[in-house]
Design an enzyme around this catalytic site. Structure first.
Site, PDB file in Angstrom:
ATOM      1  N   GLY A  15     -11.302  64.200  96.707  1.00 53.69           N
ATOM      2  CA  GLY A  15     -11.804  64.964  95.559  1.00 53.69           C
ATOM      3  C   GLY A  15     -13.292  64.767  95.361  1.00 53.69           C
ATOM      4  N   SER A  17     -15.879  67.015  95.963  1.00 50.56           N
ATOM      5  CA  SER A  17     -16.712  68.224  95.936  1.00 50.56           C
ATOM      6  C   SER A  17     -17.543  68.339  94.669  1.00 50.56           C
ATOM      7  CB  SER A  17     -15.820  69.462  96.069  1.00 50.56           C
ATOM      8  OG  SER A  17     -14.919  69.514  94.975  1.00 50.56           O
ATOM      9  N   ASP A  66      -5.198  68.839 100.997  1.00 55.35           N
ATOM     10  CA  ASP A  66      -4.613  68.730  99.661  1.00 55.35           C
ATOM     11  C   ASP A  66      -3.865  67.406  99.598  1.00 55.35           C
ATOM     12  OD1 ASP A  66      -2.934  68.834  97.459  1.00 55.35           O
ATOM     13  OD2 ASP A  66      -2.330  70.918  97.775  1.00 55.35           O
ATOM     14  N   VAL A  67      -4.341  66.473  98.786  1.00 51.00           N
ATOM     15  CA  VAL A  67      -3.733  65.128  98.770  1.00 51.00           C
ATOM     16  C   VAL A  67      -2.271  65.146  98.324  1.00 51.00           C
ATOM     17  CG1 VAL A  67      -5.950  63.942  98.395  1.00 51.00           C
ATOM     18  CG2 VAL A  67      -4.502  64.520  96.414  1.00 51.00           C
ATOM     19  N   ASN A  93      -9.786  59.421  94.457  1.00 51.84           N
ATOM     20  CA  ASN A  93     -10.445  59.966  93.266  1.00 51.84           C
ATOM     21  C   ASN A  93      -9.876  61.322  92.843  1.00 51.84           C
ATOM     22  OD1 ASN A  93     -12.933  60.451  91.406  1.00 51.84           O
ATOM     23  ND2 ASN A  93     -12.952  62.178  92.839  1.00 51.84           N
ATOM     24  N   TYR A 158      -0.548  63.233  82.597  1.00 56.58           N
ATOM     25  CA  TYR A 158      -1.747  62.561  83.129  1.00 56.58           C
ATOM     26  C   TYR A 158      -1.665  61.047  82.898  1.00 56.58           C
ATOM     27  CZ  TYR A 158      -6.861  61.977  83.792  1.00 56.58           C
ATOM     28  OH  TYR A 158      -8.118  61.608  84.217  1.00 56.58           O
ATOM     29  N   SER A 159      -1.246  60.652  81.695  1.00 57.15           N
ATOM     30  CA  SER A 159      -1.134  59.217  81.386  1.00 57.15           C
ATOM     31  C   SER A 159      -0.085  58.568  82.274  1.00 57.15           C
ATOM     32  CB  SER A 159      -0.757  59.011  79.914  1.00 57.15           C
ATOM     33  OG  SER A 159      -1.699  59.637  79.083  1.00 57.15           O
TER      34      SER A 159
HETATM   35  P1  NAP Z   1     -13.529  67.192  88.568  1.00 59.62           P
HETATM   36  O1  NAP Z   1     -14.983  67.335  88.329  1.00 59.62           O
HETATM   37  O2  NAP Z   1     -12.594  68.210  88.016  1.00 59.62           O
HETATM   38  O3  NAP Z   1     -13.272  67.032  90.141  1.00 59.62           O
HETATM   39  C1  NAP Z   1     -11.984  66.907  90.638  1.00 59.62           C
HETATM   40  C2  NAP Z   1     -12.030  66.773  92.125  1.00 59.62           C
HETATM   41  O4  NAP Z   1     -10.684  66.586  92.606  1.00 59.62           O
HETATM   42  C3  NAP Z   1     -12.576  67.989  92.845  1.00 59.62           C
HETATM   43  O5  NAP Z   1     -13.403  67.561  93.909  1.00 59.62           O
HETATM   44  C4  NAP Z   1     -11.331  68.672  93.396  1.00 59.62           C
HETATM   45  O6  NAP Z   1     -11.543  69.363  94.639  1.00 59.62           O
HETATM   46  C5  NAP Z   1     -10.465  67.484  93.684  1.00 59.62           C
HETATM   47  N1  NAP Z   1      -9.053  67.822  93.797  1.00 59.62           N
HETATM   48  C6  NAP Z   1      -8.238  68.356  92.854  1.00 59.62           C
HETATM   49  N2  NAP Z   1      -7.000  68.520  93.373  1.00 59.62           N
HETATM   50  C7  NAP Z   1      -7.051  68.080  94.653  1.00 59.62           C
HETATM   51  C8  NAP Z   1      -6.108  67.979  95.697  1.00 59.62           C
HETATM   52  N3  NAP Z   1      -4.835  68.391  95.512  1.00 59.62           N
HETATM   53  N4  NAP Z   1      -6.496  67.477  96.891  1.00 59.62           N
HETATM   54  C9  NAP Z   1      -7.774  67.063  97.093  1.00 59.62           C
HETATM   55  N5  NAP Z   1      -8.713  67.132  96.121  1.00 59.62           N
HETATM   56  C10 NAP Z   1      -8.350  67.636  94.940  1.00 59.62           C
HETATM   57  O7  NAP Z   1     -12.994  65.801  87.983  1.00 59.62           O
HETATM   58  P2  NAP Z   1     -13.714  64.405  87.705  1.00 59.62           P
HETATM   59  O8  NAP Z   1     -13.957  64.312  86.265  1.00 59.62           O
HETATM   60  O9  NAP Z   1     -14.816  64.169  88.660  1.00 59.62           O
HETATM   61  O10 NAP Z   1     -12.481  63.430  88.009  1.00 59.62           O
HETATM   62  C11 NAP Z   1     -12.413  62.599  89.156  1.00 59.62           C
HETATM   63  C12 NAP Z   1     -11.332  61.556  88.895  1.00 59.62           C
HETATM   64  O11 NAP Z   1     -11.685  60.793  87.740  1.00 59.62           O
HETATM   65  C13 NAP Z   1      -9.961  62.155  88.608  1.00 59.62           C
HETATM   66  O12 NAP Z   1      -8.958  61.365  89.182  1.00 59.62           O
HETATM   67  C14 NAP Z   1      -9.861  62.070  87.093  1.00 59.62           C
HETATM   68  O13 NAP Z   1      -8.530  62.013  86.649  1.00 59.62           O
HETATM   69  C15 NAP Z   1     -10.607  60.782  86.826  1.00 59.62           C
HETATM   70  N6  NAP Z   1     -11.123  60.647  85.470  1.00 59.62           N
HETATM   71  C16 NAP Z   1     -12.015  61.528  84.951  1.00 59.62           C
HETATM   72  C17 NAP Z   1     -12.470  61.361  83.645  1.00 59.62           C
HETATM   73  C18 NAP Z   1     -13.473  62.278  83.009  1.00 59.62           C
HETATM   74  O14 NAP Z   1     -13.689  62.165  81.793  1.00 59.62           O
HETATM   75  N7  NAP Z   1     -14.120  63.175  83.721  1.00 59.62           N
HETATM   76  C19 NAP Z   1     -11.989  60.309  82.876  1.00 59.62           C
HETATM   77  C20 NAP Z   1     -11.076  59.423  83.427  1.00 59.62           C
HETATM   78  C21 NAP Z   1     -10.651  59.599  84.726  1.00 59.62           C
HETATM   79  P3  NAP Z   1     -11.819  70.973  94.713  1.00 59.62           P
HETATM   80  O15 NAP Z   1     -12.950  71.207  93.778  1.00 59.62           O
HETATM   81  O16 NAP Z   1     -12.160  71.206  96.151  1.00 59.62           O
HETATM   82  O17 NAP Z   1     -10.557  71.639  94.291  1.00 59.62           O
END
Ligand code: NAP
Length: 246
Positions: A15, A17, A66-67, A93, A158-159
């Protein structure tokens, strides 16, 4: 020990990108890792990440999978290992949200989130770990969430996925610790990425002691520490990066 194929350690970041994954790639590139940038659909985003990795003084490649798809992931990991010889750091991630009150939650939203964050951990980590065990080295960091520790209204799926990720990581950490492989979790609070673009940020800020949203780099730097020799005696831990939320 460095990788024999190109003299650098190799990190696979799922993830990657955009958002936190992109920032992790840059931090690990600065630490000297060659980066394998995984993405699912956003090819332009992944290409941007690779460009940032090069600007940070390293190199790498993009791998689409796709993970949540076991066979696709297994084949991709196999190809990455054939190309690179090893994966020295794995960062799980990739994640999505599909929020809603539990009582209203369609089964597909439950499954979608569990399949990516929790089954994705299984699908990616298992084949990577098999090789790490053979080489007796490596480190795994998975990105959970404050929601996996505290729960959160509207985020039962999610939790559950993130709490499961924590339990799985602690268990695997205990299984492989004697082999020199470390497994840890980072639990971010609210971080400025696309994932929170619809969240009521001003309201949420009031429950964050530091009274601000975190930046992806603030999570990525902790991941970089956990992947480094500085964290050589740290395993089975969950490190919160949340502005002091608890
Ligand atoms: P984001 O900006 O929405 O990015 C999500 C990433 O995951 C994208 O690169 C997307 O790839 C990829 N992804 C989604 N489904 C996938 C799949 N099936 N296989 C491979 N890649 C996949 O999210 P983020 O905020 O950076 O979150 C990253 C991590 O941090 C996540 O696990 C999230 O739960 C965690 N997190 C985030 C927050 C927050 O506040 N932002 C807080 C706590 C935890 P594509 O774009 O190519 O689809």
């Amino acid at each position: 020990m460095v990788n024999e194929a190109h003299g650098k350690k190799v990190a696979l970041v799922t993830g990657a990108s955009k958002g936190i994954g992109q920032a992790i790639c840059v931090e690990l590139a600065k630490a000297g890792y060659r980066i394998v940038v995984n993405y699912k659909s956003d090819e332009m985003g992944a290409a941007k990440t690779l460009e940032m990795v090069r600007e940070a003084g390293s190199n790498g490649n993009m791998v689409k999978f796709d993970v949540s798809n076991f066979n696709e992931t297994e084949a991709a990991v196999d190809a990455i290992l054939k190309q690179n010889g090893s994966i020295d750091a794995l960062v799980n991630n990739a994640g999505i949200t599909a929020d809603g009150l539990f009582i209203m939650m369609p089964r597909r939203d439950w499954d979608a989130v569990i399949d990516i964050s929790l089954s994705g951990f299984y699908n990616v980590t298992k084949p990577v770990l098999e090789k790490m065990i053979r080489l007796k080295r490596g480190t795994v960091v998975s990105i959970a969430s404050v929601a996996g520790l505290l729960g959160n209204r509207g985020q039962a799926n999610y939790s559950a996925a993130k709490a499961g990720l924590i339990g799985a990581s602690r268990s695997v950490a205990a299984e492989v610790a004697r082999l020199g492989i470390r497994v840890n979790v980072v639990a971010p609070g609210l971080i400025e990425t696309d994932m929170i673009k619809d969240a009521p940020v001003e309201n949420i800020k009031t429950i964050i002691p530091m009274a601000r949203i975190g930046k992806p780099q603030e999570v990525a730097r902790v991941v970089r520490f956990l992947c480094s020799r500085d964290a050589s005696y740290v395993t089975g831990q969950v490190i919160s990066v949340n502005g002091g939320m608890f």
